[in-house]
Write a protein that holds these residues in place. Structure first.
Motif, PDB file in Angstrom:
ATOM      1  N   ALA A 174       0.844  -1.197   0.000  1.00 12.69           N
ATOM      2  CA  ALA A 174       0.000   0.000   0.000  1.00 12.69           C
ATOM      3  C   ALA A 174       0.878   1.245   0.000  1.00 12.69           C
ATOM      4  O   ALA A 174       2.018   1.226   0.493  1.00 12.69           O
ATOM      5  N   GLY A 175       0.339   2.323  -0.543  1.00 11.08           N
ATOM      6  CA  GLY A 175       1.096   3.564  -0.534  1.00 11.08           C
ATOM      7  C   GLY A 175       0.296   4.700  -1.140  1.00 11.08           C
ATOM      8  O   GLY A 175      -0.725   4.482  -1.807  1.00 11.08           O
ATOM      9  N   PHE A 176       0.767   5.911  -0.903  1.00  8.23           N
ATOM     10  CA  PHE A 176       0.140   7.102  -1.463  1.00  8.23           C
ATOM     11  C   PHE A 176       0.704   7.350  -2.857  1.00  8.23           C
ATOM     12  O   PHE A 176       1.921   7.487  -3.010  1.00  8.23           O
ATOM     13  N   PRO A 177      -0.133   7.403  -3.884  1.00 11.67           N
ATOM     14  CA  PRO A 177       0.360   7.719  -5.227  1.00 11.67           C
ATOM     15  C   PRO A 177       1.061   9.077  -5.226  1.00 11.67           C
ATOM     16  O   PRO A 177       0.653  10.005  -4.537  1.00 11.67           O
ATOM     17  N   GLY A 178       2.106   9.174  -6.012  1.00 12.24           N
ATOM     18  CA  GLY A 178       2.898  10.391  -6.034  1.00 12.24           C
ATOM     19  C   GLY A 178       4.124  10.288  -5.165  1.00 12.24           C
ATOM     20  O   GLY A 178       5.108  11.002  -5.379  1.00 12.24           O
ATOM     21  N   SER A 199     -11.019   9.076  -7.048  1.00 14.97           N
ATOM     22  CA  SER A 199     -11.669   8.811  -8.334  1.00 14.97           C
ATOM     23  C   SER A 199     -10.949   7.696  -9.065  1.00 14.97           C
ATOM     24  O   SER A 199      -9.782   7.381  -8.795  1.00 14.97           O
ATOM     25  N   ALA A 200     -11.653   7.118 -10.045  1.00 16.74           N
ATOM     26  CA  ALA A 200     -11.049   6.100 -10.903  1.00 16.74           C
ATOM     27  C   ALA A 200      -9.953   6.706 -11.772  1.00 16.74           C
ATOM     28  O   ALA A 200      -9.003   6.010 -12.152  1.00 16.74           O
ATOM     29  N   GLU A 201     -10.056   7.994 -12.081  1.00 16.64           N
ATOM     30  CA  GLU A 201      -9.020   8.649 -12.870  1.00 16.64           C
ATOM     31  C   GLU A 201      -7.706   8.694 -12.102  1.00 16.64           C
ATOM     32  O   GLU A 201      -6.627   8.444 -12.666  1.00 16.64           O
ATOM     33  N   GLU A 202      -7.771   8.996 -10.806  1.00 17.90           N
ATOM     34  CA  GLU A 202      -6.562   8.982  -9.985  1.00 17.90           C
ATOM     35  C   GLU A 202      -5.991   7.569  -9.892  1.00 17.90           C
ATOM     36  O   GLU A 202      -4.768   7.372  -9.889  1.00 17.90           O
ATOM     37  N   PHE A 203      -6.888   6.587  -9.805  1.00 21.99           N
ATOM     38  CA  PHE A 203      -6.443   5.200  -9.757  1.00 21.99           C
ATOM     39  C   PHE A 203      -5.710   4.835 -11.055  1.00 21.99           C
ATOM     40  O   PHE A 203      -4.642   4.207 -11.017  1.00 21.99           O
ATOM     41  N   ALA A 204      -6.267   5.205 -12.184  1.00 20.17           N
ATOM     42  CA  ALA A 204      -5.635   4.913 -13.469  1.00 20.17           C
ATOM     43  C   ALA A 204      -4.253   5.548 -13.557  1.00 20.17           C
ATOM     44  O   ALA A 204      -3.306   4.943 -14.088  1.00 20.17           O
ATOM     45  N   GLY A 208      -0.612   3.599 -14.006  1.00 18.57           N
ATOM     46  CA  GLY A 208       0.368   3.954 -15.020  1.00 18.57           C
ATOM     47  C   GLY A 208       1.745   4.219 -14.432  1.00 18.57           C
ATOM     48  O   GLY A 208       2.771   3.816 -15.013  1.00 18.57           O
ATOM     49  N   GLN A 209       1.791   4.870 -13.260  1.00 19.34           N
ATOM     50  CA  GLN A 209       3.075   5.158 -12.638  1.00 19.34           C
ATOM     51  C   GLN A 209       3.793   3.883 -12.216  1.00 19.34           C
ATOM     52  O   GLN A 209       5.007   3.749 -12.403  1.00 19.34           O
ATOM     53  N   VAL A 210       3.057   2.942 -11.636  1.00 19.48           N
ATOM     54  CA  VAL A 210       3.689   1.701 -11.197  1.00 19.48           C
ATOM     55  C   VAL A 210       4.077   0.828 -12.384  1.00 19.48           C
ATOM     56  O   VAL A 210       5.144   0.199 -12.383  1.00 19.48           O
ATOM     57  N   PRO A 234     -15.730   1.705 -13.584  1.00 17.05           N
ATOM     58  CA  PRO A 234     -14.631   2.597 -13.985  1.00 17.05           C
ATOM     59  C   PRO A 234     -13.276   2.139 -13.453  1.00 17.05           C
ATOM     60  O   PRO A 234     -12.254   2.349 -14.111  1.00 17.05           O
ATOM     61  N   TYR A 235     -13.262   1.513 -12.283  1.00 20.20           N
ATOM     62  CA  TYR A 235     -11.999   1.018 -11.736  1.00 20.20           C
ATOM     63  C   TYR A 235     -11.509  -0.202 -12.511  1.00 20.20           C
ATOM     64  O   TYR A 235     -10.301  -0.359 -12.740  1.00 20.20           O
ATOM     65  N   ALA A 236     -12.440  -1.059 -12.907  1.00 21.17           N
ATOM     66  CA  ALA A 236     -12.057  -2.191 -13.742  1.00 21.17           C
ATOM     67  C   ALA A 236     -11.459  -1.699 -15.057  1.00 21.17           C
ATOM     68  O   ALA A 236     -10.440  -2.218 -15.533  1.00 21.17           O
ATOM     69  N   ALA A 237     -12.074  -0.681 -15.646  1.00 23.75           N
ATOM     70  CA  ALA A 237     -11.566  -0.120 -16.898  1.00 23.75           C
ATOM     71  C   ALA A 237     -10.208   0.544 -16.702  1.00 23.75           C
ATOM     72  O   ALA A 237      -9.403   0.611 -17.637  1.00 23.75           O
ATOM     73  N   ALA A 238      -9.946   1.019 -15.481  1.00 27.02           N
ATOM     74  CA  ALA A 238      -8.681   1.693 -15.183  1.00 27.02           C
ATOM     75  C   ALA A 238      -7.556   0.720 -14.864  1.00 27.02           C
ATOM     76  O   ALA A 238      -6.419   1.151 -14.647  1.00 27.02           O
TER      77      ALA A 238
END
Length: 268
Positions: A174-178, A199-204, A208-210, A234-238
């Protein structure tokens, strides 16, 4: 995408037999997993807290298919040699269904580090976490472990029996994105659970970063968290491979958990 319940083991859920019954019912209702919080205390008004490892042992014996594990465990509060024995035994008990969620933890929720004289510096705990993970990976191999780090030492010990799963128990970080350090850690492991997203956008974006940090194309899980009844498509799509339905401690009740469980895990 697989679906799981994510339960805080507080108050009405601070009861291993009750959680084991919920797990059996969740398996019957078609859920893929049941994960539990790992804490030794929580802020008021919570008064009762169950041990996650004893509870997960009960879950393992009450189910046959369900994936389970602590989500997440602050490994700096646990000795890695003892955790190696516990995780191997629990994976054997469940027939190879354990997932180990790991993270730094935080003192801000309940003083879980400061009140017990544990390390409070995030940077030091990060180094302790990485050392613990090295010890666990080596222990799960079944080979003799020789490790000498800044915080932990293992001097020629073989940890048998091994976990059922090979090469070992899957580990999700687990971790904070960014924050690049937990993302780099996750990229070396088996999954990433980005926390505190809105949001799912932040998840996507986190996915991408990982993905950019990973060095192989082997199996890897991306884990999202949603409220009960939320649209998970939306999370599945992300890119989510697992979705955890979360419950807030402040509004926790057995009736609420059972209602969500009974609704089933279908993507809405």
């Amino acid at each position: 995408m697989k679906r799981a319940l994510w339960l805080p083991l507080f108050d009405c859920l601070a009861d291993p037999p009750a959680v084991a019954r919920l797990a059996a019912d969740a398996e019957e209702a078609g859920w893929d997993g049941l994960f539990v919080w790992d804490h030794v205390r929580w802020r008021e008004p919570v008064t009762h807290v169950a041990d996650p490892w004893i509870t997960l042992a009960a879950v393992a014996t009450a189910t046959e298919r369900l994936r389970f594990g602590p989500m997440v465990s602050a490994l700096t509060r646990r000795r890695p040699a003892k955790l190696a024995r516990e995780t191997a035994s629990l994976d054997l008990l469940g027939g190879g269904r354990l997932v180990l969620g790991v993270g730094l933890g935080s003192d801000r929720f309940a003083g879980e580090f400061s009140r017990f004289g544990e390390e409070c510096d995030d940077r030091v705990r990060g180094r302790m976490l990485d050392e613990s993970l090295e010890v666990l990976r080596a222990a799960w191999s079944g080979e003799e472990v020789r490790f000498r780090g800044e915080h932990y030492t293992v001097d020629g010990v073989t940890f048998l029996p091994r976990p059922v799963q090979r090469p070992g128990v899957p580990v999700w970080a687990a971790g904070f994105p960014g924050n690049v350090r937990p993302m780099r850690r996750a990229a070396r492991l088996d999954g990433f659970f980005p926390v505190n997203l809105s949001s799912a956008e932040e998840f996507a974006d986190a996915v991408g970063q990982v993905e950019a940090l990973r060095s192989d194309d082997g199996p890897f899980d991306y884990v999202c968290e949603v409220e009960p009844g939320a649209d998970v498509a939306p999370y599945a799509a992300a890119g989510a491979t697992w979705c955890l339905t979360a419950f807030e401690p402040a509004s926790l009740s057995m009736d609420h958990v059972r209602g969500v469980l009974s609704d089933g895990p279908a993507v809405r």
